[in-house]
Design a protein around this motif. Structure first.
Motif, PDB file in Angstrom:
ATOM      1  N   ALA A  35     -64.676 -54.902-122.155  1.00  0.00           N
ATOM      2  CA  ALA A  35     -64.714 -55.870-123.246  1.00  0.00           C
ATOM      3  C   ALA A  35     -64.324 -57.267-122.768  1.00  0.00           C
ATOM      4  O   ALA A  35     -64.858 -58.268-123.252  1.00  0.00           O
ATOM      5  N   ALA A  36     -63.407 -57.334-121.806  1.00  0.00           N
ATOM      6  CA  ALA A  36     -62.943 -58.620-121.291  1.00  0.00           C
ATOM      7  C   ALA A  36     -63.723 -59.082-120.069  1.00  0.00           C
ATOM      8  O   ALA A  36     -63.518 -60.193-119.586  1.00  0.00           O
ATOM      9  N   GLY A  37     -64.598 -58.231-119.539  1.00  0.00           N
ATOM     10  CA  GLY A  37     -65.337 -58.593-118.338  1.00  0.00           C
ATOM     11  C   GLY A  37     -64.485 -58.568-117.081  1.00  0.00           C
ATOM     12  O   GLY A  37     -64.758 -59.298-116.131  1.00  0.00           O
ATOM     13  N   VAL A  38     -63.470 -57.721-117.070  1.00  0.00           N
ATOM     14  CA  VAL A  38     -62.600 -57.566-115.898  1.00  0.00           C
ATOM     15  C   VAL A  38     -63.188 -56.475-115.011  1.00  0.00           C
ATOM     16  O   VAL A  38     -63.556 -55.408-115.507  1.00  0.00           O
ATOM     17  N   ILE A  39     -63.267 -56.737-113.716  1.00  0.00           N
ATOM     18  CA  ILE A  39     -63.815 -55.744-112.799  1.00  0.00           C
ATOM     19  C   ILE A  39     -62.702 -55.125-111.960  1.00  0.00           C
ATOM     20  O   ILE A  39     -61.628 -55.715-111.791  1.00  0.00           O
ATOM     21  N   GLU A  40     -62.974 -53.944-111.452  1.00  0.00           N
ATOM     22  CA  GLU A  40     -62.014 -53.245-110.596  1.00  0.00           C
ATOM     23  C   GLU A  40     -61.660 -54.131-109.402  1.00  0.00           C
ATOM     24  O   GLU A  40     -62.529 -54.708-108.756  1.00  0.00           O
ATOM     25  N   GLY A  41     -60.384 -54.260-109.152  1.00  0.00           N
ATOM     26  CA  GLY A  41     -59.905 -55.056-108.028  1.00  0.00           C
ATOM     27  C   GLY A  41     -59.684 -56.523-108.343  1.00  0.00           C
ATOM     28  O   GLY A  41     -59.180 -57.277-107.510  1.00  0.00           O
ATOM     29  N   GLU A  42     -60.049 -56.953-109.539  1.00  0.00           N
ATOM     30  CA  GLU A  42     -59.896 -58.362-109.901  1.00  0.00           C
ATOM     31  C   GLU A  42     -58.418 -58.709-110.108  1.00  0.00           C
ATOM     32  O   GLU A  42     -57.638 -57.921-110.631  1.00  0.00           O
ATOM     33  N   ARG A  43     -58.074 -59.921-109.694  1.00  0.00           N
ATOM     34  CA  ARG A  43     -56.701 -60.407-109.882  1.00  0.00           C
ATOM     35  C   ARG A  43     -56.433 -60.590-111.371  1.00  0.00           C
ATOM     36  O   ARG A  43     -57.254 -61.134-112.107  1.00  0.00           O
ATOM     37  N   VAL A  44     -55.260 -60.118-111.800  1.00  0.00           N
ATOM     38  CA  VAL A  44     -54.850 -60.213-113.197  1.00  0.00           C
ATOM     39  C   VAL A  44     -53.460 -60.835-113.244  1.00  0.00           C
ATOM     40  O   VAL A  44     -52.546 -60.380-112.550  1.00  0.00           O
ATOM     41  N   GLN A  45     -53.316 -61.867-114.063  1.00  0.00           N
ATOM     42  CA  GLN A  45     -51.989 -62.406-114.340  1.00  0.00           C
ATOM     43  C   GLN A  45     -51.446 -61.640-115.539  1.00  0.00           C
ATOM     44  O   GLN A  45     -52.151 -61.447-116.539  1.00  0.00           O
ATOM     45  N   ILE A  46     -50.204 -61.217-115.436  1.00  0.00           N
ATOM     46  CA  ILE A  46     -49.554 -60.445-116.488  1.00  0.00           C
ATOM     47  C   ILE A  46     -48.413 -61.280-117.041  1.00  0.00           C
ATOM     48  O   ILE A  46     -47.522 -61.701-116.294  1.00  0.00           O
ATOM     49  N   VAL A  47     -48.460 -61.523-118.342  1.00  0.00           N
ATOM     50  CA  VAL A  47     -47.413 -62.263-119.027  1.00  0.00           C
ATOM     51  C   VAL A  47     -46.719 -61.265-119.949  1.00  0.00           C
ATOM     52  O   VAL A  47     -47.341 -60.725-120.866  1.00  0.00           O
ATOM     53  N   ASN A  48     -45.457 -61.000-119.682  1.00  0.00           N
ATOM     54  CA  ASN A  48     -44.704 -60.044-120.483  1.00  0.00           C
ATOM     55  C   ASN A  48     -44.067 -60.798-121.646  1.00  0.00           C
ATOM     56  O   ASN A  48     -43.108 -61.545-121.463  1.00  0.00           O
ATOM     57  N   VAL A  49     -44.614 -60.617-122.845  1.00  0.00           N
ATOM     58  CA  VAL A  49     -44.113 -61.298-124.032  1.00  0.00           C
ATOM     59  C   VAL A  49     -42.696 -60.831-124.347  1.00  0.00           C
ATOM     60  O   VAL A  49     -41.859 -61.611-124.819  1.00  0.00           O
ATOM     61  N   THR A  50     -42.396 -59.577-124.056  1.00  0.00           N
ATOM     62  CA  THR A  50     -41.103 -58.992-124.403  1.00  0.00           C
ATOM     63  C   THR A  50     -39.953 -59.594-123.605  1.00  0.00           C
ATOM     64  O   THR A  50     -38.897 -59.890-124.153  1.00  0.00           O
ATOM     65  N   ASN A  51     -40.151 -59.779-122.288  1.00  0.00           N
ATOM     66  CA  ASN A  51     -39.018 -60.243-121.461  1.00  0.00           C
ATOM     67  C   ASN A  51     -39.264 -61.554-120.709  1.00  0.00           C
ATOM     68  O   ASN A  51     -38.407 -62.014-119.977  1.00  0.00           O
ATOM     69  N   GLY A  52     -40.447 -62.144-120.874  1.00  0.00           N
ATOM     70  CA  GLY A  52     -40.733 -63.428-120.248  1.00  0.00           C
ATOM     71  C   GLY A  52     -41.198 -63.368-118.800  1.00  0.00           C
ATOM     72  O   GLY A  52     -41.517 -64.399-118.216  1.00  0.00           O
ATOM     73  N   GLU A  53     -41.263 -62.192-118.199  1.00  0.00           N
ATOM     74  CA  GLU A  53     -41.715 -62.064-116.808  1.00  0.00           C
ATOM     75  C   GLU A  53     -43.190 -62.439-116.688  1.00  0.00           C
ATOM     76  O   GLU A  53     -43.981 -62.199-117.597  1.00  0.00           O
ATOM     77  N   ARG A  54     -43.534 -63.029-115.542  1.00  0.00           N
ATOM     78  CA  ARG A  54     -44.932 -63.305-115.188  1.00  0.00           C
ATOM     79  C   ARG A  54     -45.152 -62.797-113.785  1.00  0.00           C
ATOM     80  O   ARG A  54     -44.310 -62.993-112.905  1.00  0.00           O
ATOM     81  N   LEU A  55     -46.287 -62.129-113.580  1.00  0.00           N
ATOM     82  CA  LEU A  55     -46.601 -61.625-112.248  1.00  0.00           C
ATOM     83  C   LEU A  55     -48.101 -61.484-112.121  1.00  0.00           C
ATOM     84  O   LEU A  55     -48.833 -61.601-113.102  1.00  0.00           O
ATOM     85  N   GLU A  56     -48.556 -61.253-110.900  1.00  0.00           N
ATOM     86  CA  GLU A  56     -49.972 -61.035-110.639  1.00  0.00           C
ATOM     87  C   GLU A  56     -50.148 -59.751-109.856  1.00  0.00           C
ATOM     88  O   GLU A  56     -49.315 -59.406-109.013  1.00  0.00           O
ATOM     89  N   THR A  57     -51.227 -59.062-110.141  1.00  0.00           N
ATOM     90  CA  THR A  57     -51.621 -57.869-109.399  1.00  0.00           C
ATOM     91  C   THR A  57     -53.140 -57.745-109.551  1.00  0.00           C
ATOM     92  O   THR A  57     -53.799 -58.721-109.873  1.00  0.00           O
ATOM     93  N   TYR A  58     -53.677 -56.560-109.328  1.00  0.00           N
ATOM     94  CA  TYR A  58     -55.117 -56.365-109.464  1.00  0.00           C
ATOM     95  C   TYR A  58     -55.377 -55.188-110.389  1.00  0.00           C
ATOM     96  O   TYR A  58     -54.556 -54.288-110.540  1.00  0.00           O
ATOM     97  N   ALA A  59     -56.555 -55.208-111.012  1.00  0.00           N
ATOM     98  CA  ALA A  59     -56.908 -54.213-112.027  1.00  0.00           C
ATOM     99  C   ALA A  59     -57.550 -52.977-111.417  1.00  0.00           C
ATOM    100  O   ALA A  59     -58.353 -53.077-110.496  1.00  0.00           O
ATOM    101  N   ILE A  60     -57.172 -51.818-111.951  1.00  0.00           N
ATOM    102  CA  ILE A  60     -57.894 -50.581-111.675  1.00  0.00           C
ATOM    103  C   ILE A  60     -58.194 -49.922-113.024  1.00  0.00           C
ATOM    104  O   ILE A  60     -57.404 -50.026-113.959  1.00  0.00           O
ATOM    105  N   PRO A  61     -59.363 -49.288-113.142  1.00  0.00           N
ATOM    106  CA  PRO A  61     -59.740 -48.713-114.434  1.00  0.00           C
ATOM    107  C   PRO A  61     -58.984 -47.432-114.749  1.00  0.00           C
ATOM    108  O   PRO A  61     -58.778 -46.585-113.884  1.00  0.00           O
ATOM    109  N   GLY A  62     -58.581 -47.341-116.011  1.00  0.00           N
ATOM    110  CA  GLY A  62     -57.986 -46.121-116.523  1.00  0.00           C
ATOM    111  C   GLY A  62     -58.986 -45.406-117.406  1.00  0.00           C
ATOM    112  O   GLY A  62     -60.073 -45.938-117.704  1.00  0.00           O
ATOM    113  N   PRO A  63     -58.654 -44.226-117.854  1.00  0.00           N
ATOM    114  CA  PRO A  63     -59.585 -43.458-118.696  1.00  0.00           C
ATOM    115  C   PRO A  63     -59.979 -44.216-119.963  1.00  0.00           C
ATOM    116  O   PRO A  63     -59.145 -44.862-120.597  1.00  0.00           O
TER     117      PRO A  63
END
Length: 116
Positions: A35-63
Motif C-alpha cells: 500500500a505504501a510502495g515499500v520494497i524489500e530491503g528499502e531503508r525505513v526511518q522509524i519514528v517512535n511516537v511513544t518514546n521519541g526514538e528515531r532510527l533507520e533500518t530496512y524493510a522485510i515483508p511479513g505475512p
C-alpha cells in the motif's frame, strides 16, 4: 539537482514484536508495504511516537493480513510491544519531479495494523 523527499509514510502502526536475537530490520505486513510502495530491503526511518526514538533500518515483508510490525536486532531495544510508530521512506528525485510528486500515505487501523 537531486532532492530527497518523502516517498511514503505508514502512519501510526502498533509494534507487535521486538526480536533482539535477529540479524536486523523491521518486519512489516506485506499488505502495508504494498500500500505504501515499500520494497524489500528499502531503508525505513522509524519514528517512535511513544518514546521519541528515531532510527533507520530496512524493510522485510511479513505475512499478509497479519498486521505484523516487528523490530529485529539492535532496533528491538528502541521499542516495546504496543508502541506506536510512524514509518517513513524517502526517494531522491530531480527538483521538477519532486515538486509534482505526491507521497503514498497509509493510515491503517491503529489497533490491528490492518488496512480498512
Amino acid at each position: 539537482m537531486l532532492v530527497n523527499v518523502v516517498k511514503s509514510k505508514i502512519h501510526r502502526v502498533k509494534v507487535t514484536g521486538a526480536e533482539l536475537h535477529y540479524i536486523g530490520s523491521i518486519t512489516i505486513d506485506e499488505d502495508l508495504m504494498d500500500a505504501a510502495g515499500v520494497i524489500e530491503g528499502e531503508r525505513v526511518q522509524i519514528v517512535n511516537v511513544t518514546n521519541g526514538e528515531r532510527l533507520e533500518t530496512y524493510a522485510i515483508p511479513g505475512p499478509r493480513k497479519s498486521g505484523e510490525v516487528t523490530l529485529n536486532g539492535a532496533a528491538a531495544r528502541k521499542v516495546a510491544k504496543g508502541d506506536i510508530l510512524i514509518l517513513i521512506t524517502y526517494a531522491f528525485m530531480e527538483l521538477d519531479e519532486a515538486k509534482a510528486f505526491k507521497p503514498s500515505l497509509v493510515f491503517p487501523n491503529e489497533e490491528t495494523n490492518l488496512l480498512n
